[in-house]
Design an enzyme around this catalytic site. Structure first.
Site, PDB file in Angstrom:
ATOM      1  N   TRP A 261      44.860  28.340  16.773  1.00  0.00           N
ATOM      2  CA  TRP A 261      44.543  28.167  18.103  1.00  0.00           C
ATOM      3  C   TRP A 261      45.441  28.585  19.359  1.00  0.00           C
ATOM      4  O   TRP A 261      45.593  28.729  20.159  1.00  0.00           O
ATOM      5  CB  TRP A 261      43.338  27.220  18.618  1.00  0.00           C
ATOM      6  CG  TRP A 261      42.781  27.245  17.185  1.00  0.00           C
ATOM      7  CD1 TRP A 261      41.945  26.646  16.206  1.00  0.00           C
ATOM      8  CD2 TRP A 261      41.102  28.386  16.851  1.00  0.00           C
ATOM      9  NE1 TRP A 261      41.122  26.796  15.530  1.00  0.00           N
ATOM     10  CE2 TRP A 261      40.206  27.947  16.098  1.00  0.00           C
ATOM     11  CE3 TRP A 261      40.909  29.579  17.742  1.00  0.00           C
ATOM     12  CZ2 TRP A 261      39.551  28.606  15.876  1.00  0.00           C
ATOM     13  CZ3 TRP A 261      39.789  30.548  17.693  1.00  0.00           C
ATOM     14  CH2 TRP A 261      39.387  29.695  16.243  1.00  0.00           C
TER      15      TRP A 261
ATOM     16  N   ASP B  78      45.640  21.900  24.961  1.00  0.00           N
ATOM     17  CA  ASP B  78      44.479  22.354  24.536  1.00  0.00           C
ATOM     18  C   ASP B  78      44.054  20.662  23.595  1.00  0.00           C
ATOM     19  O   ASP B  78      45.226  20.436  22.383  1.00  0.00           O
ATOM     20  CB  ASP B  78      44.592  23.690  23.320  1.00  0.00           C
ATOM     21  CG  ASP B  78      43.026  23.496  22.553  1.00  0.00           C
ATOM     22  OD1 ASP B  78      42.143  22.743  23.214  1.00  0.00           O
ATOM     23  OD2 ASP B  78      42.701  24.729  21.979  1.00  0.00           O
TER      24      ASP B  78
ATOM     25  N   LYS C  69      33.853  18.176  19.590  1.00  0.00           N
ATOM     26  CA  LYS C  69      34.358  18.164  17.764  1.00  0.00           C
ATOM     27  C   LYS C  69      34.382  16.089  18.503  1.00  0.00           C
ATOM     28  O   LYS C  69      33.692  15.618  17.652  1.00  0.00           O
ATOM     29  CB  LYS C  69      35.473  17.920  18.167  1.00  0.00           C
ATOM     30  CG  LYS C  69      36.375  19.664  18.390  1.00  0.00           C
ATOM     31  CD  LYS C  69      36.306  20.606  16.854  1.00  0.00           C
ATOM     32  CE  LYS C  69      36.862  21.756  17.567  1.00  0.00           C
ATOM     33  NZ  LYS C  69      36.793  22.246  16.195  1.00  0.00           N
TER      34      LYS C  69
END
Length: 355
Positions: free
Chosen positions: A99, A166, A190
């Site tokens: 990511w 992030d 999450k």
């Protein structure tokens, strides 16, 4: 048979969050309408947004001068939206996983990008150390937890440039010094909610300075000025987020989440290190508390599928590792229980005894 949810995301939610959200889906605040069908501009829904925002600011001790907004598009949209709004000429990126690599690629569309360090050549098995950041960059971008590979940066960095993070897979799992960041973003599926909403925390005085004309929906100011209501927000995920933030607060806040994360990790990593069949996949000092990745030792490689089947029969769900790593991944987000970790460990012990 009881199920233990180790999915990497969308992931396990506290049972009371699921139940309370389900009640509102059937009848929102006694209105006779479902949460799924009310207008986002209904007078009963604005307090949901307001309380969710207030709880995030409270739990993370967000200082004055920051805004919290709720967007769609996931963290993947933020890979583009961050540089569109904040990259003036040059940005720095730390490449610690898939990511992070994708975020860096998107940023190159908006200006010069410097990669300060990368562990890509080692299949992201560690967090690079000893790197430096050019003084003239507009920001440094980091990914604090790498869901696929199982590494994590659990301390806030001290750098002399603006910091963007992030935090999709570890936000709300530990205290964060938000004042060190210009932007924090997180896909909520999450630790914060069901899939469908992205939380963005922004330092207000960094907005509106992009040297480019931005599409209305891409401009952070659009959403800050409209309180996340410029277009229809993801109503049900925001409500689920509110319930989750209430739950985190009731458990004792991010300090309690941090303590639980360490306890869960100690249980599972302890067994990985003890059990002759298994080994961890990343440098011990960089092990994630959220995504615990492990594989069979080389001499027991043929037992990988038998163990997966064995654990599945014991109620373990979602423990298959990402294809980039193989093996197994036990995702231990905030809602994961000590009982779940102990059940996984017992399965590992029992399988070892058989082999």
């Amino acid at each position: 048979m009881k199920k233990y949810n180790f999915n990497a995301g969308p992931s396990m939610l506290p049972r009371e969050v699921i139940e309370n959200t389900a009640k509102q889906i059937l009848d929102f605040n006694g209105s006779g309408l479902s949460l799924m069908e009310i207008s986002h501009r209904a007078k009963d829904f604005q307090p949901v947004v307001d309380e969710a925002e207030a709880l995030i600011k409270d739990l993370l001790s967000v200082p004055e001068g920051y805004s919290v907004i709720f967007l769609g598009g996931g963290a993947s949209l933020q890979f583009t939206q961050v540089p569109a709004n904040l990259l003036l000429k040059k940005a720095a990126y730390l490449n610690t996983g898939t990511w992070a690599n994708k975020a860096e690629k998107e940023a190159k569309l908006y200006g010069e990008v410097v990669e300060v360090a990368s562990s890509k050549d080692a299949n992201y098995t560690f967090i690079p150390k000893g790197w430096s950041v050019p003084a003239d960059v507009d920001y440094l971008h980091i990914t604090t937890n790498n869901t696929i590979y199982g590494t994590e940066m659990r301390q806030d960095l001290d750098v002399a440039v603006p910091l963007v993070a992030d935090m999709s897979s570890d936000i709300m799992s530990r205290p964060v010094d938000v004042a060190k960041y210009d932007c924090i973003y997180a896909g909520a599926q999450k630790n914060m909610s069901m899939a469908g909403v992205t939380v963005v925390i922004l330092k207000n005085d960094k907005l509106g300075k992009a040297p480019r004309e931005l599409p209305t929906m891409m401009n952070y100011l659009t959403h800050v000025e409209k309180g996340s209501m410029f277009n229809t927000p993801p109503v049900v995920p925001i409500y689920s987020l509110l319930e989750t933030m209430r739950w985190v607060k009731k458990q004792g806040g991010v300090e309690a989440m941090d303590k639980l994360a360490k306890q869960r990790a100690e249980i599972v990593y302890g067994e990985i290190d003890r059990n002759k069949l298994f080994r961890g996949t990343v440098a011990e000092e960089d092990r994630s508390l959220m995504n615990i990745c492990f594989v069979m030792n080389d001499e027991y490689k043929e037992l990988e599928k038998p163990f997966f089947d064995f654990a599945t029969e014991r109620g373990m769900v979602g423990i298959k590792g990402h294809r980039s790593v193989g093996g197994f991944r036990a995702s231990c987000y905030n809602a994961q229980t000590i009982e779940g970790c102990q059940a996984l460990v017992q399965a590992m012990k029992d399988f070892e005894a058989q082999h």
